[in-house]
Scaffold this motif. Structure first.
Motif, PDB file in Angstrom:
ATOM      1  N   LEU A  26       0.828  -1.205   0.000  1.00 35.70           N
ATOM      2  CA  LEU A  26       0.000   0.000   0.000  1.00 35.70           C
ATOM      3  C   LEU A  26       0.862   1.254   0.000  1.00 35.70           C
ATOM      4  N   ASP A  27       2.004   1.188   0.700  1.00 34.69           N
ATOM      5  CA  ASP A  27       2.861   2.368   0.760  1.00 34.69           C
ATOM      6  C   ASP A  27       3.547   2.636  -0.579  1.00 34.69           C
ATOM      7  N   ALA A  64       2.290   1.854  -3.580  1.00 36.25           N
ATOM      8  CA  ALA A  64       1.340   2.133  -4.665  1.00 36.25           C
ATOM      9  C   ALA A  64       0.990   3.618  -4.696  1.00 36.25           C
ATOM     10  N   PRO A  65       0.586   4.123  -5.871  1.00 33.42           N
ATOM     11  CA  PRO A  65       0.074   5.490  -5.920  1.00 33.42           C
ATOM     12  C   PRO A  65      -1.180   5.592  -5.055  1.00 33.42           C
ATOM     13  N   THR A  66      -1.368   6.713  -4.383  1.00 28.52           N
ATOM     14  CA  THR A  66      -2.558   6.845  -3.542  1.00 28.52           C
ATOM     15  C   THR A  66      -3.795   6.907  -4.425  1.00 28.52           C
ATOM     16  N   PRO A  67      -4.954   6.582  -3.864  1.00 33.98           N
ATOM     17  CA  PRO A  67      -6.185   6.674  -4.648  1.00 33.98           C
ATOM     18  C   PRO A  67      -6.391   8.077  -5.223  1.00 33.98           C
ATOM     19  N   GLU A  68      -5.981   9.101  -4.486  1.00 28.35           N
ATOM     20  CA  GLU A  68      -6.132  10.465  -4.991  1.00 28.35           C
ATOM     21  C   GLU A  68      -5.289  10.658  -6.255  1.00 28.35           C
ATOM     22  N   ALA A 110      -4.325   8.311  -8.228  1.00 29.21           N
ATOM     23  CA  ALA A 110      -4.922   7.469  -9.264  1.00 29.21           C
ATOM     24  C   ALA A 110      -6.106   8.169  -9.915  1.00 29.21           C
ATOM     25  N   ARG A 111      -6.951   8.791  -9.105  1.00 34.74           N
ATOM     26  CA  ARG A 111      -8.105   9.519  -9.641  1.00 34.74           C
ATOM     27  C   ARG A 111      -7.657  10.615 -10.595  1.00 34.74           C
ATOM     28  N   HIS A 112      -6.584  11.274 -10.217  1.00 37.96           N
ATOM     29  CA  HIS A 112      -6.076  12.362 -11.038  1.00 37.96           C
ATOM     30  C   HIS A 112      -5.667  11.853 -12.429  1.00 37.96           C
ATOM     31  N   GLU A 153      -6.614   9.103 -13.851  1.00 40.39           N
ATOM     32  CA  GLU A 153      -7.703   8.448 -14.577  1.00 40.39           C
ATOM     33  C   GLU A 153      -8.713   9.445 -15.101  1.00 40.39           C
ATOM     34  N   GLY A 159     -10.492   8.718 -18.200  1.00 36.63           N
ATOM     35  CA  GLY A 159     -10.762   7.283 -18.360  1.00 36.63           C
ATOM     36  C   GLY A 159     -12.018   7.042 -19.154  1.00 36.63           C
ATOM     37  N   PRO A 160     -12.185   5.815 -19.647  1.00 44.32           N
ATOM     38  CA  PRO A 160     -13.300   5.490 -20.530  1.00 44.32           C
ATOM     39  C   PRO A 160     -14.653   5.682 -19.868  1.00 44.32           C
ATOM     40  N   ALA A 161     -14.696   5.531 -18.543  1.00 41.45           N
ATOM     41  CA  ALA A 161     -15.984   5.628 -17.866  1.00 41.45           C
ATOM     42  C   ALA A 161     -16.548   7.034 -17.968  1.00 41.45           C
ATOM     43  N   ALA A 162     -15.658   8.028 -18.181  1.00 42.95           N
ATOM     44  CA  ALA A 162     -16.109   9.401 -18.207  1.00 42.95           C
ATOM     45  C   ALA A 162     -17.047   9.646 -19.387  1.00 42.95           C
TER      46      ALA A 162
END
Lengths: 125, 239
Positions: free
Chosen positions: A104-105, A107-111, A113-115, A117, A120-123
């Motif tokens: 976990l340390d 990996a990129p933080t979820p924040e 990752a959101r940036h 993404e 992303g295709p879902a958008a």
């Protein structure tokens, strides 16, 4: 049922239940060591004075001293298997927690990752 | 999305059609052949996919990343249960997470099923939605596998007091509260029963939803050996 059968069954079950259920603290370690010591003493005695051990075996309903020793060994072995299983489970849990924290340390933080993404295709849905 | 005008922690009552508050957790171990397609498929509906690379020796992690997933990597192989718990912990680090999906890496689950389950979770205000392959007749199973899975369900229902039809389906959806309640301790395959046990002991609101499990030649070859059910039983009984 022979005395030895009752005795061994009780011991096997008690050892099994004790080792499975309670946490392996200092008291259990001490009990295990005492039992192991008794087994060693029995083994030594059976070598030095086989007749004496056989006499003890006869009292509890076993034919020969060597058989009594074998039974003791079986019980000790079962206890060993159970306690080493427990110990490896505890170790595995420690390793898991370490590996998880590390993963976990790193990996990129979820924040972050959101940036990334953002497009992303879902958008487009 | 970077400079949004609306508040950063919305609590809308709408069913979140873009699934922006959803993380899909995919435990990943040596699935390089299919993981790219699986992540691509997921990304058509879900924005956030995290693959937990459980110490794969092949380039599974690179392919997952190329397909748009975040990859969290275990330095050593720990097992699927451990990977799930890591992925859930990752999803919960995101303050915007409202729901977490668990999804197998071998392509045996359908993205539409996952999307429908998330929608239902939010619409009915549930904490857990379990996928089940036995509520309708779509999933085709060989008789032995069906028997073992049935036996597992009977055992799980006996010991948890729940009434599930499929205890070992990798497709599940959790609310944030549901995900927070999980503490998966079984690193390998016994985690499926463990999850059911923990949900059964909690006051979480749960439901089952029929899903179609696709048994392709690939997933069959990667799937669990039936003998592994012996290992699951031993791990479950000995703790």
């Amino acid at each position: 049922m022979l005395v030895i059968q009752v005795l061994l069954l009780v011991v096997v079950l008690v050892v099994g239940v004790l080792l499975v259920r309670s946490t392996a603290g200092a008291r259990h370690q001490a009990v295990r060591r005492l039992l192991l010591g008794a087994l060693v003493a029995l083994a030594v005695a059976s070598i030095l004075v086989p007749t004496a051990v056989t006499a003890v075996a006869n009292v509890v309903g076993v034919g020969r001293g060597a058989d009594l020793l074998l039974y003791g060994l079986v019980v000790a072995f079962l206890g060993f298997v159970v306690s080493s299983y427990r110990r490896s489970r505890a170790l595995e849990e420690t390793v898991t927690q370490l590996a998880r924290r590390l993963a976990l340390d790193e990996a990129p933080t979820p924040e972050q990752a959101r940036h990334h993404e953002g497009d992303g295709p879902a958008a487009g849905a | 999305m970077t400079t949004s005008a609306h508040s950063p922690a919305p609590a809308p009552a709408d069913p979140d059609p873009g699934f922006d508050g959803t993380w899909v957790v995919v435990p990943l171990f040596c699935e390089a052949a299919v993981i790219g397609d699986v992540v691509h498929g997921l990304r058509t509906r879900f924005r956030h996919v995290v693959c937990v690379d459980d110490g794969s020796g092949d380039d599974s992690a690179a392919r997952a990343r190329a397909a748009g997933a975040v990859v969290v990597r275990h330095a050593v192989n720990l097992g699927q249960g451990a990977a799930l718990q890591t992925g859930i912990a990752y999803a919960l680090r995101d303050p915007l997470t409202r729901s977490v999906v668990t999804f197998d890496a071998d392509g045996q689950h359908r993205v539409e099923d996952a999307a429908a389950m998330v929608t239902r979770l939010h619409a009915e205000d549930l904490d857990v939605v379990f996928g089940t392959r036995f509520l309708d007749g779509r999933t085709e199973l060989d008789p032995v596998r069906r028997l073992v899975l049935r036996a597992a369900v009977v055992y799980t229902n006996r010991t948890t007091g729940m009434r599930l039809t499929d205890a070992h389906n990798g497709l599940r959806v959790f609310s944030r509260r549901g995900a927070q309640a999980l503490r998966i301790r079984h690193n390998r395959m016994a985690h499926a029963s463990e999850i059911v046990h923990q949900v059964g002991r909690s006051d979480l609101r749960w439901a089952e939803q029929p899903v179609h499990v696709l048994y392709t030649d690939y997933s069959r070859s990667k799937g669990q050996s039936l003998l592994n059910s012996v290992n699951i039983l031993v791990e479950t009984l000995l703790g």
